[in-house]
Design a protein around this motif. Structure first.
Motif, PDB file in Angstrom:
ATOM      1  N   ARG A 292       0.836  -1.213   0.000  1.00  0.00           N
ATOM      2  CA  ARG A 292       0.000   0.000   0.000  1.00  0.00           C
ATOM      3  C   ARG A 292       0.865   1.256   0.000  1.00  0.00           C
ATOM      4  O   ARG A 292       0.574   2.224  -0.710  1.00  0.00           O
TER       5      ARG A 292
ATOM      6  N   PRO B  29      -4.139   3.848  -5.673  1.00  0.00           N
ATOM      7  CA  PRO B  29      -4.791   3.137  -4.570  1.00  0.00           C
ATOM      8  C   PRO B  29      -4.332   1.686  -4.491  1.00  0.00           C
ATOM      9  O   PRO B  29      -3.677   1.165  -5.401  1.00  0.00           O
ATOM     10  N   GLU B  30      -4.741   1.022  -3.433  1.00  0.00           N
ATOM     11  CA  GLU B  30      -4.367  -0.370  -3.211  1.00  0.00           C
ATOM     12  C   GLU B  30      -4.885  -1.292  -4.310  1.00  0.00           C
ATOM     13  O   GLU B  30      -4.323  -2.365  -4.560  1.00  0.00           O
ATOM     14  N   SER B  31      -5.933  -0.885  -4.998  1.00  0.00           N
ATOM     15  CA  SER B  31      -6.519  -1.726  -6.048  1.00  0.00           C
ATOM     16  C   SER B  31      -5.663  -1.752  -7.321  1.00  0.00           C
ATOM     17  O   SER B  31      -5.884  -2.596  -8.195  1.00  0.00           O
ATOM     18  N   ALA B  32      -4.692  -0.854  -7.444  1.00  0.00           N
ATOM     19  CA  ALA B  32      -3.811  -0.839  -8.616  1.00  0.00           C
ATOM     20  C   ALA B  32      -2.818  -1.992  -8.542  1.00  0.00           C
ATOM     21  O   ALA B  32      -2.689  -2.671  -7.522  1.00  0.00           O
ATOM     22  N   LYS B  33      -2.102  -2.207  -9.626  1.00  0.00           N
ATOM     23  CA  LYS B  33      -1.066  -3.239  -9.673  1.00  0.00           C
ATOM     24  C   LYS B  33       0.296  -2.596  -9.440  1.00  0.00           C
ATOM     25  O   LYS B  33       0.550  -1.465  -9.855  1.00  0.00           O
TER      26      LYS B  33
ATOM     27  N   ASP C  95       3.528  -7.148  -7.318  1.00  0.00           N
ATOM     28  CA  ASP C  95       2.684  -8.077  -8.076  1.00  0.00           C
ATOM     29  C   ASP C  95       3.467  -8.779  -9.171  1.00  0.00           C
ATOM     30  O   ASP C  95       3.115  -9.885  -9.585  1.00  0.00           O
TER      31      ASP C  95
ATOM     32  N   HIS D  60      -3.444  -9.211 -15.836  1.00  0.00           N
ATOM     33  CA  HIS D  60      -4.855  -9.601 -15.904  1.00  0.00           C
ATOM     34  C   HIS D  60      -5.065 -11.062 -15.474  1.00  0.00           C
ATOM     35  O   HIS D  60      -6.213 -11.492 -15.305  1.00  0.00           O
TER      36      HIS D  60
ATOM     37  N   LYS E 181      -3.946 -16.130  -7.646  1.00  0.00           N
ATOM     38  CA  LYS E 181      -4.519 -15.617  -6.406  1.00  0.00           C
ATOM     39  C   LYS E 181      -3.565 -15.785  -5.224  1.00  0.00           C
ATOM     40  O   LYS E 181      -3.532 -14.949  -4.320  1.00  0.00           O
TER      41      LYS E 181
END
Length: 385
Positions: free
Chosen positions: A200, A209-213, A287, A349, A353
């Motif tokens: 983060r 934001p945290e939702s980005a890669k 990531d 993409h 997980k």
């Protein structure tokens, strides 16, 4: 065995070869071998690293293009020094002039050429492939290929750390090639080091934001690493997906790379992280790792990423490509920002997980295998004809 490494690439100020040498001097004695590093320097010096490890420097000129390094010039002095050391096995760590000098040493000890550099990929292919085919380049660099083939017949082993380099040398007629992948530090790199809080913070540093890669790039800031191309590739991929990238590196191309970033708030260039535990945590928290250099003889960053459960986005040539095998990442056409952008989107993409570490060789395992190979060569030499 007493192993003497004629190491023209050694510099006390750091670099990949210095790291490798330090590991060799630590692990070699643990395995029962005496390790002597013979390097050029400003003066004669003996630096003891324990009862069975030392660095010996002999006075030689500084390398004019990079004053952090020296080069072997006096072949007679080099030969005399090697003879005084009476090696059981003789290594040389550069495919240039020092390799020819070692090949001409009149002693009987078996010898190996360790390919710590891939000059064709680092220079010839990178410079000329935009305007001519690799086959045409190889024809124009036939004198260097002839030099490599001569070394292959003079050395008992030509040691390659990547399958791609070994296959290319073998296809080019270089004899006695063997594959000994380098290893990573045992117990340091693991998916367990992944930190959601650190991820983060790094994305926040990139204004996302945290939702980005989150991508990470690791390596020296030099032309063959192709950081400007990677910056362009990530910027292009970011039009289809929120992506932040952190580059950890230092070197002469810092100004050039900052200019390429040109104020893009989502790409940050940071200093290398010297604390190994902190670095392993940063790496595991990304990531994916993205890399641009197709001239790697191994690509340590790729191996460390795989062990951390982090997939890689790497060129389809050179040592980096090995680390995408077995589903551990994706490759793109070397030198192409567009292809790298497409590969980046394809991987991001379809991220797994749960991070899965790929099996990697440890530094200990690398030297165990390499020295066992040397011992076999030495034993075969001692057999009666």
């Amino acid at each position: 065995m007493r192993i003497v490494d004629v190491c023209a690439f050694y510099s006390p100020w750091g670099g990949g070869v210095k790291t490798y040498v330090e590991q060799k001097m630590r692990i070699g004695p643990e395995l029962g071998h005496e390790i002597i590093i013979l390097a050029p320097g400003d003066r004669h010096e003996v630096i003891e690293r324990g009862p069975m490890a030392r660095i010996i420097t002999i006075p030689e000129p500084r390398f004019p293009l990079d004053r952090k390094y020296w080069y072997f010039k006096d072949e007679a002095v080099l030969h005399a020094t090697i003879s005084e050391l009476e090696p059981d096995f003789l290594e040389v760590s550069s495919p240039w002039r020092s390799a020819s000098m070692v090949a001409r040493w009149p002693g009987k000890a078996p010898r190996s050429l360790v390919m710590h550099a891939d000059p064709l990929s680092a220079y010839a292919y990178r410079w000329f492939e935009p305007i001519m085919s690799r086959e045409s380049i190889d024809r124009r660099f036939e004198p260097f290929w002839k030099h490599l083939r001569e070394l292959g017949t003079s050395f008992d082993r030509v040691v390659c750390a990547s399958a791609e380099l070994r296959e290319r040398l073998e296809a080019g007629g270089v004899e006695n090639t063997v594959l000994h992948p380098m290893g990573i530090e045992a117990g340091l790199f693991s998916p367990a080091r992944r930190s959601a809080a650190l991820r983060r913070r790094l994305l926040d540093l990139c204004g996302l934001p945290e939702s980005a890669k989150l991508l990470i790039g690791v390596g020296r800031l030099s032309p063959e690493k192709r950081w400007p191309m990677i910056v362009d590739a990530v910027a292009a991929a970011s039009t289809g997906l929120p992506i932040g990238m952190v580059i950890l590196g230092g070197g002469g191309q810092k100004t050039r790379i900052l200019k390429q970033i040109a104020g893009n708030p989502h790409i940050k260039l940071l200093k290398p992280e010297k604390d190994r535990l902190k670095f392993a945590t940063i790496l595991a928290s990304a990531d994916a790792l993205i890399h641009g250099c197709e001239a790697e003889t191994f690509c340590m960053a790729g191996a460390e990423a795989r062990a951390s459960g982090v997939p890689v986005i790497v060129p389809d040539r050179g040592g980096a490509a090995d680390h995408a095998r077995g589903g551990a990442g994706v490759t793109y056409r070397a030198g192409s920002a567009l292809s790298a952008a497409q590969a980046t989107l394809k991987l991001l993409h379809n991220l797994p997980k749960t991070p899965q570490p790929a099996e990697t060789t440890t530094t200990q395992g690398h030297f165990e295998g390499l020295f066992a190979d040397y011992a076999q060569v030495l034993a075969d030499k001692m057999l009666p004809a």
